[in-house]
Design a protein around this motif. Structure first.
Motif, PDB file in Angstrom:
ATOM      1  N   THR A 214      40.448  51.965  37.688  1.00 31.01           N
ATOM      2  CA  THR A 214      41.111  50.863  38.363  1.00 31.01           C
ATOM      3  C   THR A 214      42.398  51.356  39.015  1.00 31.01           C
ATOM      4  OG1 THR A 214      40.184  49.187  36.914  1.00 31.01           O
ATOM      5  CG2 THR A 214      42.244  48.634  38.004  1.00 31.01           C
TER       6      THR A 214
ATOM      7  N   LEU B 103      58.287  52.717  40.129  1.00 31.65           N
ATOM      8  CA  LEU B 103      58.705  52.993  41.515  1.00 31.65           C
ATOM      9  C   LEU B 103      59.942  53.868  41.621  1.00 31.65           C
ATOM     10  CD1 LEU B 103      58.147  49.838  43.752  1.00 31.65           C
ATOM     11  CD2 LEU B 103      57.274  52.153  44.083  1.00 31.65           C
TER      12      LEU B 103
ATOM     13  N   THR C 116      54.289  45.455  44.801  1.00 32.57           N
ATOM     14  CA  THR C 116      55.072  46.546  44.213  1.00 32.57           C
ATOM     15  C   THR C 116      54.478  47.022  42.888  1.00 32.57           C
ATOM     16  OG1 THR C 116      56.550  45.056  42.985  1.00 32.57           O
ATOM     17  CG2 THR C 116      57.190  45.622  45.232  1.00 32.57           C
ATOM     18  N   GLY C 117      53.222  46.698  42.641  1.00 37.20           N
ATOM     19  CA  GLY C 117      52.570  47.183  41.425  1.00 37.20           C
ATOM     20  C   GLY C 117      52.775  46.301  40.219  1.00 37.20           C
ATOM     21  N   MET C 118      53.208  45.074  40.447  1.00 36.64           N
ATOM     22  CA  MET C 118      53.595  44.226  39.338  1.00 36.64           C
ATOM     23  C   MET C 118      52.507  43.271  38.878  1.00 36.64           C
ATOM     24  SD  MET C 118      57.230  42.432  39.514  1.00 36.64           S
ATOM     25  CE  MET C 118      56.478  40.830  39.575  1.00 36.64           C
ATOM     26  N   CYS C 119      51.541  42.965  39.732  1.00 41.93           N
ATOM     27  CA  CYS C 119      50.636  41.884  39.347  1.00 41.93           C
ATOM     28  C   CYS C 119      49.181  42.333  39.177  1.00 41.93           C
ATOM     29  CB  CYS C 119      50.735  40.721  40.320  1.00 41.93           C
ATOM     30  SG  CYS C 119      49.825  40.918  41.842  1.00 41.93           S
ATOM     31  N   GLY C 120      48.743  43.313  39.941  1.00 38.02           N
ATOM     32  CA  GLY C 120      47.360  43.769  39.786  1.00 38.02           C
ATOM     33  C   GLY C 120      46.335  42.928  40.515  1.00 38.02           C
ATOM     34  N   ALA C 121      46.769  42.002  41.362  1.00 35.08           N
ATOM     35  CA  ALA C 121      45.820  41.206  42.139  1.00 35.08           C
ATOM     36  C   ALA C 121      44.978  42.100  43.042  1.00 35.08           C
ATOM     37  CB  ALA C 121      46.560  40.182  42.995  1.00 35.08           C
TER      38      ALA C 121
ATOM     39  N   ARG D 231      43.731  45.035  42.545  1.00 33.16           N
ATOM     40  CA  ARG D 231      43.054  46.174  41.929  1.00 33.16           C
ATOM     41  C   ARG D 231      41.648  46.412  42.477  1.00 33.16           C
ATOM     42  NH1 ARG D 231      43.307  42.031  38.249  1.00 33.16           N
ATOM     43  NH2 ARG D 231      41.533  41.756  36.849  1.00 33.16           N
ATOM     44  N   VAL D 232      41.327  47.677  42.595  1.00 40.91           N
ATOM     45  CA  VAL D 232      40.017  48.121  43.076  1.00 40.91           C
ATOM     46  C   VAL D 232      39.533  49.226  42.151  1.00 40.91           C
ATOM     47  CG1 VAL D 232      40.263  47.642  45.537  1.00 40.91           C
ATOM     48  CG2 VAL D 232      41.107  49.797  44.620  1.00 40.91           C
TER      49      VAL D 232
ATOM     50  N   GLY E 185      57.556  45.925  34.708  1.00 39.37           N
ATOM     51  CA  GLY E 185      56.711  45.026  35.488  1.00 39.37           C
ATOM     52  C   GLY E 185      55.316  45.515  35.760  1.00 39.37           C
ATOM     53  N   GLN E 186      54.898  46.565  35.067  1.00 40.14           N
ATOM     54  CA  GLN E 186      53.563  47.095  35.376  1.00 40.14           C
ATOM     55  C   GLN E 186      52.562  46.595  34.341  1.00 40.14           C
ATOM     56  OE1 GLN E 186      53.085  51.297  34.896  1.00 40.14           O
ATOM     57  NE2 GLN E 186      51.619  51.445  36.560  1.00 40.14           N
ATOM     58  N   PRO E 187      51.640  45.731  34.749  1.00 41.74           N
ATOM     59  CA  PRO E 187      50.773  45.098  33.759  1.00 41.74           C
ATOM     60  C   PRO E 187      49.769  46.079  33.150  1.00 41.74           C
ATOM     61  CG  PRO E 187      50.050  44.529  35.963  1.00 41.74           C
ATOM     62  CD  PRO E 187      51.319  45.319  36.116  1.00 41.74           C
TER      63      PRO E 187
ATOM     64  N   SER F 298      46.035  39.496  35.306  1.00 44.88           N
ATOM     65  CA  SER F 298      47.086  39.955  34.405  1.00 44.88           C
ATOM     66  C   SER F 298      48.003  38.741  34.190  1.00 44.88           C
ATOM     67  CB  SER F 298      47.886  41.097  35.033  1.00 44.88           C
ATOM     68  OG  SER F 298      48.706  40.607  36.085  1.00 44.88           O
TER      69      SER F 298
ATOM     70  N   PHE G  33      45.666  50.235  41.887  1.00 43.76           N
ATOM     71  CA  PHE G  33      46.341  49.153  42.595  1.00 43.76           C
ATOM     72  C   PHE G  33      46.500  49.572  44.060  1.00 43.76           C
ATOM     73  CE2 PHE G  33      48.920  47.228  38.794  1.00 43.76           C
ATOM     74  CZ  PHE G  33      47.729  46.995  38.120  1.00 43.76           C
TER      75      PHE G  33
ATOM     76  N   ASN H 134      51.085  38.817  34.328  1.00 40.48           N
ATOM     77  CA  ASN H 134      52.083  38.927  35.397  1.00 40.48           C
ATOM     78  C   ASN H 134      51.644  38.202  36.657  1.00 40.48           C
ATOM     79  OD1 ASN H 134      53.972  40.428  34.090  1.00 40.48           O
ATOM     80  ND2 ASN H 134      53.702  42.279  35.315  1.00 40.48           N
ATOM     81  N   GLU H 135      50.391  38.432  37.031  1.00 44.99           N
ATOM     82  CA  GLU H 135      49.917  37.787  38.259  1.00 44.99           C
ATOM     83  C   GLU H 135      49.840  36.278  38.075  1.00 44.99           C
ATOM     84  OE1 GLU H 135      46.038  38.875  39.800  1.00 44.99           O
ATOM     85  OE2 GLU H 135      46.220  37.408  41.411  1.00 44.99           O
TER      86      GLU H 135
ATOM     87  N   LEU I   9      61.756  41.316  45.197  1.00 43.65           N
ATOM     88  CA  LEU I   9      61.077  40.073  45.557  1.00 43.65           C
ATOM     89  C   LEU I   9      61.952  39.238  46.498  1.00 43.65           C
ATOM     90  CD1 LEU I   9      59.560  39.242  42.059  1.00 43.65           C
ATOM     91  CD2 LEU I   9      58.315  39.946  44.104  1.00 43.65           C
TER      92      LEU I   9
ATOM     93  N   ASN J  58      37.555  43.742  36.322  1.00 44.94           N
ATOM     94  CA  ASN J  58      37.900  43.423  37.708  1.00 44.94           C
ATOM     95  C   ASN J  58      37.091  42.258  38.271  1.00 44.94           C
ATOM     96  OD1 ASN J  58      39.783  45.432  37.615  1.00 44.94           O
ATOM     97  ND2 ASN J  58      38.545  46.938  38.708  1.00 44.94           N
TER      98      ASN J  58
ATOM     99  N   VAL K 177      50.369  50.095  45.381  1.00 43.33           N
ATOM    100  CA  VAL K 177      51.196  51.262  45.057  1.00 43.33           C
ATOM    101  C   VAL K 177      50.412  52.571  44.993  1.00 43.33           C
ATOM    102  CG1 VAL K 177      53.138  50.102  43.941  1.00 43.33           C
ATOM    103  CG2 VAL K 177      51.109  50.647  42.591  1.00 43.33           C
TER     104      VAL K 177
ATOM    105  N   PHE L 198      46.148  46.650  31.342  1.00 45.96           N
ATOM    106  CA  PHE L 198      44.843  46.020  31.210  1.00 45.96           C
ATOM    107  C   PHE L 198      44.150  46.603  29.992  1.00 45.96           C
ATOM    108  CE2 PHE L 198      45.888  44.950  35.554  1.00 45.96           C
ATOM    109  CZ  PHE L 198      45.380  43.669  35.674  1.00 45.96           C
TER     110      PHE L 198
ATOM    111  N   ILE M  44      43.757  41.298  48.451  1.00 43.66           N
ATOM    112  CA  ILE M  44      44.677  40.218  48.106  1.00 43.66           C
ATOM    113  C   ILE M  44      45.848  40.817  47.328  1.00 43.66           C
ATOM    114  CG2 ILE M  44      44.946  38.147  46.660  1.00 43.66           C
ATOM    115  CD1 ILE M  44      41.994  37.511  47.292  1.00 43.66           C
ATOM    116  N   MET M  45      47.057  40.418  47.662  1.00 41.13           N
ATOM    117  CA  MET M  45      48.238  40.916  46.948  1.00 41.13           C
ATOM    118  C   MET M  45      49.192  39.766  46.697  1.00 41.13           C
ATOM    119  SD  MET M  45      49.270  44.436  48.864  1.00 41.13           S
ATOM    120  CE  MET M  45      48.035  45.713  49.152  1.00 41.13           C
ATOM    121  N   VAL M  46      50.089  39.952  45.732  1.00 41.41           N
ATOM    122  CA  VAL M  46      51.181  38.990  45.577  1.00 41.41           C
ATOM    123  C   VAL M  46      52.504  39.719  45.815  1.00 41.41           C
ATOM    124  CG1 VAL M  46      52.287  37.227  44.171  1.00 41.41           C
ATOM    125  CG2 VAL M  46      49.835  37.602  43.959  1.00 41.41           C
ATOM    126  N   ASP M  47      52.914  40.547  44.862  1.00 45.39           N
ATOM    127  CA  ASP M  47      54.234  41.169  45.030  1.00 45.39           C
ATOM    128  C   ASP M  47      54.201  42.435  45.881  1.00 45.39           C
ATOM    129  OD1 ASP M  47      52.973  42.075  42.370  1.00 45.39           O
ATOM    130  OD2 ASP M  47      54.381  43.653  42.870  1.00 45.39           O
TER     131      ASP M  47
END
Lengths: 492, 274
Positions: free
Chosen positions: B233, A426, B219-224, B226-227, A264-266, A281, B235, A283-284, A199, A275, B238, A268, B214-217
């Motif tokens: 589902t 990762l 790197t697979g951390m937030c899920g914003a 997702r499709v 760090g992988q949320p 999440s 990400f 995290n988000e 980050l 969705n 990633v 669900f 839409i993304m935030v990080d």
């Protein structure tokens, strides 16, 4: 003399009069930390407890029996010499106190705030045992925070001694609590240390996950700056596994690598409608609020839902953090939906109490079965089912069983899923020779934190699964010892 | 700190920016993207990589002004620096010898198509590029695309350049001509990718689409991001950004893209008033 000074001199007087007997010490009730009023604090993001002043700290320190065996030390994952630092506080020797803590803990201001002391040092405290209540134990965490905050107020932080350069280089992947701990302990040995952070700001979960009102970000930044003053090189915006593989780090002449990339992988819930817009999440939600400071939108650019009715799913600390954040972002109602009973909640008691005081509404023994949305794709309600507790499951907690026909709906516009995180894939995905277990956690020796790949160590949540800051630091300390040994002997 | 080396406007709201980023330039592959921030209060936005030069150590971005951050980015000049730049992110395009590959770039989507055309061509594929824009000035990077493609077809909605119509009309024409297409790669507005995928599904042509959610990080951390892909589902950051176009739930994706519409408008208005 100010009121405070009078009080403080009073505490000193008691001390000077005569040594208190254990019986007298046990009679002193635990000293509460003053806190922001719940009605006030849900309108700001400032820290909830104000901290002890000298008087309160000395009074609390007086409660310590200075046990010879000191079970509290063993109860601490980084084995702080607790009786010693507490005694220094009692004597007003705050510099000595913080230095004692820092012998084994590089993040005292953080740990004093977020450690689950009631399950560690305070759980085994003889005072608590004698009074038959863990809540009556010496408030070790609060005293640790006092010592750390005192040092920061002085403005001068004493730097540990750095041994002469060894010519060896260590790469640390991830700047969370595990990585920061390794960095400090390896740097002290004279090795060159580079931390790679994915980050744009360092600190990992301390920065993106734990909210400002529990852990002010300025504290995290200060701890990182101290590491940089020790000569640790920090590279943000570097996603290891993408920009460089672990093998490429070795090609870049790093002699050892520590992987502390966290969980760090949320996760669900895999139920219909997940969705829909408005479903986050944890995290988000927390990353937007904390790291990206969405609570200041539009002064800051990152948006977050403006919610009226929020449902949070889960019963851990992250769920409490998300619920309390939602209140601070202006939600009218925040429902915490948890499928077991209050007793089974993994969150710290303090966090549960704070959430309740602030008005989070607990929906216990209930579980969401689907999200309901409108035609534009926004969540409008959740359907839940009531649960009852059956026999204990593998985790030792009683298994929740749905009660047929008990479905009901709650109207919501925002949902936050806080049911846990899996380890970050990762690095393992791009480094096949690092062995992982069936949950995707990196397999590391419990004492040396060595992975299956020579020169690579791992610790924190990437090994433990989602755990705690202090357990990550405990692993970091062990890993640093093993890294220093490996760099000295070259033996794997 | 990543220095901006060049900036030029291609149209009134599309600009090309060359940024110093030696490590990313060496590492990136076709199909990958970056995330940047312009200032300390700024949000993280994902942008595709239009070109890169490993020797000279730069990346090129082609950006359309759609909100506050892209507007702020457009105001930076050569010599200024970005606040943050991270990458390369996402999985690279799977490059192999398919035979004939049709790449469809719609508007700003032409930019990330270019590295894919380069890589696919280098792997020996016969490359047909369909470049579409609403109007002539929005058909960007034509020279570069011509230089790497075996054939280029241009479409504009208003007929100001190339054939009048949509990229799907051009694709239909290729199919009608009897061109045997082994793979379609479509990058552009979601609605375009949706209709390309519907058409290729009819003809059973494997199709990749590159999603910009839409993304935030990143790197697979937030899920914003997702499709739903084939009912599962994923990400985008990633697992993607490229997915099987026949399996993507475009309708859900388009709704998710509108999640912060109100915030975006407010942020833009506030910025414009300053």
């Amino acid at each position: 003399m100010s009121e405070k000074e009078v009080a403080a001199s009073g505490a000193v007087e008691i001390m000077e009069e005569k040594e208190l007997t254990p019986k007298e010490r046990l009679k002193i009730p635990p000293v509460k930390m003053p806190e922001q009023d719940p009605k006030e604090r849900i309108r700001n993001v400032n820290e909830v407890p104000y901290g002890y002043d000298e008087e309160l700290a000395k009074t609390e320190a007086m409660r310590c029996l200075q046990c010879k065996k000191a079970p509290c030390i063993k109860g601490c994952p980084v084995e702080i010499d607790i009786p010693a630092f507490v005694q220094f506080i009692l004597e007003g020797k705050y510099r000595e106190s913080i230095n004692k803590i820092k012998e084994t803990n590089i993040l005292p201001a953080v740990c004093g705030r977020v450690c689950p002391q009631e399950e560690q040092c305070q759980m085994v405290c003889i005072v608590g045992k004698s009074l038959k209540s863990v809540e009556e134990a010496v408030q070790i965490g609060k005293l640790e925070r006092f010592a750390a905050d005192w040092e920061m107020e002085q403005g001068e932080v004493e730097m540990p001694e750095i041994k002469p350069p060894t010519g060896k280089k260590v790469a640390i992947v991830g700047s969370g609590p595990a990585g920061l701990t390794v960095a400090a302990d390896v740097r002290k040995e004279g090795h060159e240390v580079t931390i790679f952070e994915a980050l744009h700001k360092p600190g990992g979960v301390l920065m993106y996950g734990i909210p400002e009102f529990r852990l002010p970000k300025a504290i995290v930044m200060r701890e990182v700056e101290n590491l940089q003053k020790m000569g640790v090189d920090l590279r943000t915006n570097m996603v290891i596994g993408k920009i460089y593989s672990i093998d490429e780090l070795f090609e870049e002449e790093y002699d050892a690598v520590f992987v502390g990339t966290g969980a760090g992988q949320p996760l669900f819930m895999r139920i219909p409608g997940e969705n829909l817009n408005g479903v986050y999440s944890a995290n988000e939600y927390l990353t937007r609020a904390n790291l990206m400071q969405a609570y200041s939108f539009p002064e800051t650019d990152t948006p977050i839902a403006r919610s009226k009715n929020v449902a949070v799913f889960g019963g851990g600390n992250v769920a409490m953090d998300a619920a309390r954040t939602a209140l601070r972002l202006g939600a009218d109602n925040v429902y915490l939906v948890y499928r077991r009973s209050r007793k089974e909640m993994p969150a710290r008691i303090e966090e549960i109490e704070h959430a309740e005081e602030e008005g989070v509404q607990f929906y216990l023994l209930q579980n969401p079965v689907r999200f309901i949305g409108d035609e534009d794709g926004w969540v409008t309600a959740i359907e839940c089912i009531k649960m009852e507790l059956g026999e204990p499951d593998e985790s030792g907690r009683r298994r929740p069983i749905p009660i047929k026909g008990s479905e009901f709906k709650i109207e919501v516009d925002t949902c936050i899923v806080a049911i846990g995180n899996a380890s970050n894939p990762l690095v393992p995905n791009t480094t096949p020779d690092i062995a992982t277990n069936k949950w995707g956690n990196v397999v590391a020796d419990s004492e040396t934190l060595k992975t299956s790949k020579e020169g690579v160590f791992a610790g924190g949540d990437i090994v433990l699964g989602a755990a705690t800051v202090i357990l990550a630091m405990g692993q970091g300390r062990k890993a640093a010892v093993a890294i220093n040994e490996y760099l000295k002997t070259g033996e794997w | 700190m990543n220095k901006i080396l060049e900036k030029e406007f291609i149209t009134s709201d599309v600009f090309r920016m060359r940024v110093e980023a030696p490590e990313i330039a060496r590492k990136r592959k076709a199909g990958q993207f970056i995330i940047l921030r312009t200032c300390d209060e700024g949000e993280r936005i994902p942008l595709t990589i239009a070109d890169a030069n490993a020797e000279e150590g730069w990346l090129e971005l082609v950006v359309q002004i759609v909100g506050k951050t892209t507007k702020a980015l457009s105001l930076l000049e050569a010599g200024d620096s970005l606040c943050d730049l991270v990458g390369p992110l996402g999985r690279p395009t799977h490059i192999e010898l398919y035979g004939t590959v049709v790449i469809i770039g719609g508007g700003i989507g032409i930019a990330p198509s270019y590295p894919i055309v380069q890589a696919m061509k280098a792997a020996g594929n016969h490359m047909i590029s369909i470049l579409g824009g609403r109007t002539k000035e929005l058909v960007i990077m034509e020279d570069k695309m011509r230089a790497t493609s075996d054939r280029v077809v241009i479409t504009t909605d208003d007929g100001t350049y190339g054939m009048k119509g949509l990229v799907t009309d051009a694709l239909q024409r290729l199919i009608d001509e009897g061109v045997k297409i082994d793979l379609v790669v479509a990058i552009g507005p979601p609605i375009m990718m949706k209709f390309v995928s519907l058409m290729t599904k009819k003809y059973d042509i494997p199709t990749l689409v590159s999603l910009n959610t839409i993304m935030v990080d990143g790197t697979g951390m937030c899920g914003a991001c997702r499709v739903s892909v084939g009912g599962e589902t994923k990400f985008v950051c990633v697992d993607g950004p490229e997915f099987d176009g026949h399996k993507v739930d475009f309708d859900e994706m388009m709704k998710r893209l509108r999640m912060y519409e109100e915030h975006e408008k407010e942020s833009m208005e506030r910025f414009a008033s300053k």
